[in-house]
Design a protein around this motif. Structure first.
Motif, PDB file in Angstrom:
ATOM      1  N   ALA A 265       0.836  -1.208   0.000  1.00  0.00           N
ATOM      2  CA  ALA A 265       0.000   0.000   0.000  1.00  0.00           C
ATOM      3  C   ALA A 265       0.867   1.252   0.000  1.00  0.00           C
ATOM      4  N   THR A 266       1.937   1.246   0.775  1.00  0.00           N
ATOM      5  CA  THR A 266       2.844   2.394   0.818  1.00  0.00           C
ATOM      6  C   THR A 266       3.494   2.622  -0.541  1.00  0.00           C
ATOM      7  N   ALA A 267       3.852   1.557  -1.221  1.00  0.00           N
ATOM      8  CA  ALA A 267       4.458   1.678  -2.547  1.00  0.00           C
ATOM      9  C   ALA A 267       3.479   2.274  -3.553  1.00  0.00           C
ATOM     10  N   ILE A 268       2.229   1.851  -3.490  1.00  0.00           N
ATOM     11  CA  ILE A 268       1.228   2.415  -4.410  1.00  0.00           C
ATOM     12  C   ILE A 268       1.046   3.915  -4.145  1.00  0.00           C
ATOM     13  N   ALA A 269       1.036   4.290  -2.873  1.00  0.00           N
ATOM     14  CA  ALA A 269       0.919   5.711  -2.534  1.00  0.00           C
ATOM     15  C   ALA A 269       2.091   6.506  -3.103  1.00  0.00           C
ATOM     16  N   ALA A 270       3.288   5.922  -3.078  1.00  0.00           N
ATOM     17  CA  ALA A 270       4.457   6.589  -3.651  1.00  0.00           C
ATOM     18  C   ALA A 270       4.307   6.748  -5.160  1.00  0.00           C
ATOM     19  N   LEU A 271       3.780   5.724  -5.825  1.00  0.00           N
ATOM     20  CA  LEU A 271       3.564   5.815  -7.273  1.00  0.00           C
ATOM     21  C   LEU A 271       2.557   6.908  -7.611  1.00  0.00           C
ATOM     22  N   GLU A 272       1.538   7.044  -6.767  1.00  0.00           N
ATOM     23  CA  GLU A 272       0.539   8.101  -6.996  1.00  0.00           C
ATOM     24  C   GLU A 272       1.170   9.486  -7.015  1.00  0.00           C
ATOM     25  N   ALA A 273       2.261   9.640  -6.266  1.00  0.00           N
ATOM     26  CA  ALA A 273       2.892  10.954  -6.150  1.00  0.00           C
ATOM     27  C   ALA A 273       3.813  11.269  -7.321  1.00  0.00           C
ATOM     28  N   LEU A 274       4.081  10.293  -8.165  1.00  0.00           N
ATOM     29  CA  LEU A 274       4.914  10.521  -9.348  1.00  0.00           C
ATOM     30  C   LEU A 274       4.050  10.962 -10.533  1.00  0.00           C
ATOM     31  N   PRO A 275       4.552  11.835 -11.391  1.00  0.00           N
ATOM     32  CA  PRO A 275       3.790  12.237 -12.586  1.00  0.00           C
ATOM     33  C   PRO A 275       3.956  11.238 -13.720  1.00  0.00           C
ATOM     34  N   LEU A 276       3.754   9.964 -13.397  1.00  0.00           N
ATOM     35  CA  LEU A 276       3.856   8.890 -14.387  1.00  0.00           C
ATOM     36  C   LEU A 276       2.572   8.066 -14.357  1.00  0.00           C
ATOM     37  N   ALA A 277       2.120   7.651 -15.502  1.00  0.00           N
ATOM     38  CA  ALA A 277       0.903   6.839 -15.578  1.00  0.00           C
ATOM     39  C   ALA A 277       1.247   5.384 -15.274  1.00  0.00           C
ATOM     40  N   VAL A 278       0.582   4.830 -14.262  1.00  0.00           N
ATOM     41  CA  VAL A 278       0.733   3.415 -13.913  1.00  0.00           C
ATOM     42  C   VAL A 278      -0.673   2.839 -13.791  1.00  0.00           C
ATOM     43  N   SER A 279      -1.027   1.930 -14.657  1.00  0.00           N
ATOM     44  CA  SER A 279      -2.393   1.405 -14.704  1.00  0.00           C
ATOM     45  C   SER A 279      -2.667   0.435 -13.564  1.00  0.00           C
ATOM     46  N   ALA A 280      -3.934   0.196 -13.323  1.00  0.00           N
ATOM     47  CA  ALA A 280      -4.330  -0.791 -12.310  1.00  0.00           C
ATOM     48  C   ALA A 280      -3.809  -2.178 -12.686  1.00  0.00           C
ATOM     49  N   GLN A 281      -3.778  -2.455 -13.973  1.00  0.00           N
ATOM     50  CA  GLN A 281      -3.269  -3.744 -14.441  1.00  0.00           C
ATOM     51  C   GLN A 281      -1.776  -3.889 -14.125  1.00  0.00           C
ATOM     52  N   ALA A 282      -1.008  -2.815 -14.334  1.00  0.00           N
ATOM     53  CA  ALA A 282       0.422  -2.856 -14.035  1.00  0.00           C
ATOM     54  C   ALA A 282       0.662  -3.002 -12.539  1.00  0.00           C
TER      55      ALA A 282
END
Length: 449
Positions: A265-282
């Protein structure tokens, strides 16, 4: 204070020298193994021009959970099609584990080339083993066109060598008591050191549901984009899946990962803070693929070996998580515990965190001496264990190999006797206490890639 190089005459390796030669050299050129501070590393980093090793940088600190968080980030970004670089420590078996590019280890010759570049740039600046390795990793990343570099803090944060690089997203996974001699003996002091990786106006992700005030204050003083588990993002486990929720997204029915869920969960929160598109599938694909040697790693039984569960837990916080994991996934299994630890750890607290909730399942302790400079002797481990006033048998062994062999023999004997009685009880051998301990077992069992 700038430490001076060792006065001993050293033959300097070259870019063509074997990696083992370089590592031996690095172990001798600085006056101490740990020398906190950024002045020396920053000076050489500027000379190498490696302070911006990728488009984006994520720095991951915390007492426990750093390794799994780094792996989750790497796998999810990889699944999304981004090029990644990872720097982590320590290694379990061989130095090359510390650097990955696009999920793959590098050839030893590439590390030698990187060390030679750092050697040329440092001139008369003395560097520790870790500082030298950090700069070499940044140099290797600089040679690639990477989208994201993920840096794992070695110790603390504020004065750790990786902190010469400004993170776009800083992650603190948890705050517990460890490295007292360097970070302090309370969560406020430790939190202050961990918060040193935060940068003004940038994202600060907190995976600790009850962070110390010092961590919060540093984020506020720097006007960080603060995101805390339980407030700004959350997760909920269901029977065979889990859900992630934040102010911006909801991800239902995610696959259960092999590594700790909280760090996912913490890793997903970190990805949210990046201006990069990461899909739910990825994200789902990355969660499914995330593995980390030595963390909750099961070596399945063979004809000559019982099930062995390996974990690098080396402080009370990590041992508590390990105990909870055993209670959840092995609630009826008896187990034998093989332990090797460093002498500067909270040995009694670590043993107590595992022993107290699992006393009914724990059959015997096997205390092993570690031969490393900071290694505790088996007698030291036994002395700490005696403070728990436990009646569980305990034996001492000259090394990890001897302790493991003895534990496995007893577990196999008990399994045979249970089978003769028509029972299906098969004891588990648990190995924990240090990266060194787990690394030796992986090598002994032939489980190293």
């Amino acid at each position: 204070m700038v430490s001076q190089p060792s006065s001993a005459s050293q033959t300097v390796p070259t870019s063509a020298s074997p990696l083992a030669t370089w590592l031996s050299y690095l172990e001798q050129i600085h006056s101490s193994e740990i020398d906190m501070g950024l002045e020396r590393t920053a000076k050489v980093a500027e000379q190498l021009a490696v302070l911006r090793p990728a488009r984006y940088v994520i720095t991951v600190g915390g007492t426990n959970g750093k390794g799994s968080t780094v792996t989750y980030l790497e796998q999810m970004l990889k699944a999304a099609g981004y090029r990644t670089g990872v720097y982590s420590s320590p290694h379990l078996y061989r130095y090359a584990e510390r650097v990955r590019i696009d999920g793959a280890l590098l050839d030893d010759s590439q590390h030698s080339e990187a060390f030679a570049a750092v050697q040329a740039a440092r001139a008369d600046t003395s560097l520790t083993y870790f500082e030298f390795g950090t700069l070499a990793a940044l140099w290797l990343f600089q040679q690639q066109a990477l989208d994201v570099v993920i840096l794992e803090v070695g110790l603390g944060g504020r004065l750790d060598a990786v902190n010469v690089v400004d993170a776009d997203v800083a992650v603190v996974t948890s705050i517990g008591i460890d490295h007292i001699g360097f970070l302090g003996d309370n969560r406020e002091s430790i939190g202050r050191e961990k918060a040193g990786i935060f940068r003004a106006g940038r994202a600060a992700i907190c995976g600790d549901p009850e962070p110390p005030i010092s961590l919060l204050k540093q984020a506020q003083d720097l006007n960080c984009d603060w995101r805390q588990v339980g407030k700004d993002f959350s997760y909920q486990q269901q029977s065979s899946s889990w859900h992630y929720h934040s102010q911006a997204i909801q991800l239902p029915q995610l696959p259960m990962p092999q590594l700790p869920l909280a760090n996912a969960a913490t890793a997903i929160a970190a990805l949210e803070a990046l201006p990069l598109a990461v899909s739910a599938q990825a994200i789902a694909q990355g969660l499914s693929h995330a593995r980390l040697a030595g963390r909750l790693q099961l070596l399945a039984a063979t004809e000559n070996r019982p099930d062995c569960l390996l974990d690098v837990a080396h402080n009370p916080h990590a041992a508590t998580f390990l105990a909870d994991y055993l209670k959840q996934y092995y609630p009826q299994r008896r187990f034998y515990a093989v332990v090797g630890m460093l002498a500067d750890k909270d040995i009694e607290g670590t043993l107590a965190a595992l022993h107290k909730p699992l006393a009914a399942q724990l059959q015997q302790w096997f205390f092993a001496s570690l031969s490393q400079p900071r290694g505790a002797s088996a007698a030291q481990l036994q002395s700490a264990y005696q403070q728990l006033a436990s009646d569980t048998p305990a034996t001492i062994h000259d090394g990890v190999e001897q302790a493991l062999t003895t534990a496995q023999q007893l577990a196999l004997r008990d399994a045979t006797r249970a089978a003769e009685r028509g029972e299906h009880d098969k004891p588990l051998v648990l190995v924990f206490g240090s990266f060194y301990t787990v690394g030796q077992v992986l090598a002994q069992q032939g489980a190293v890639d």
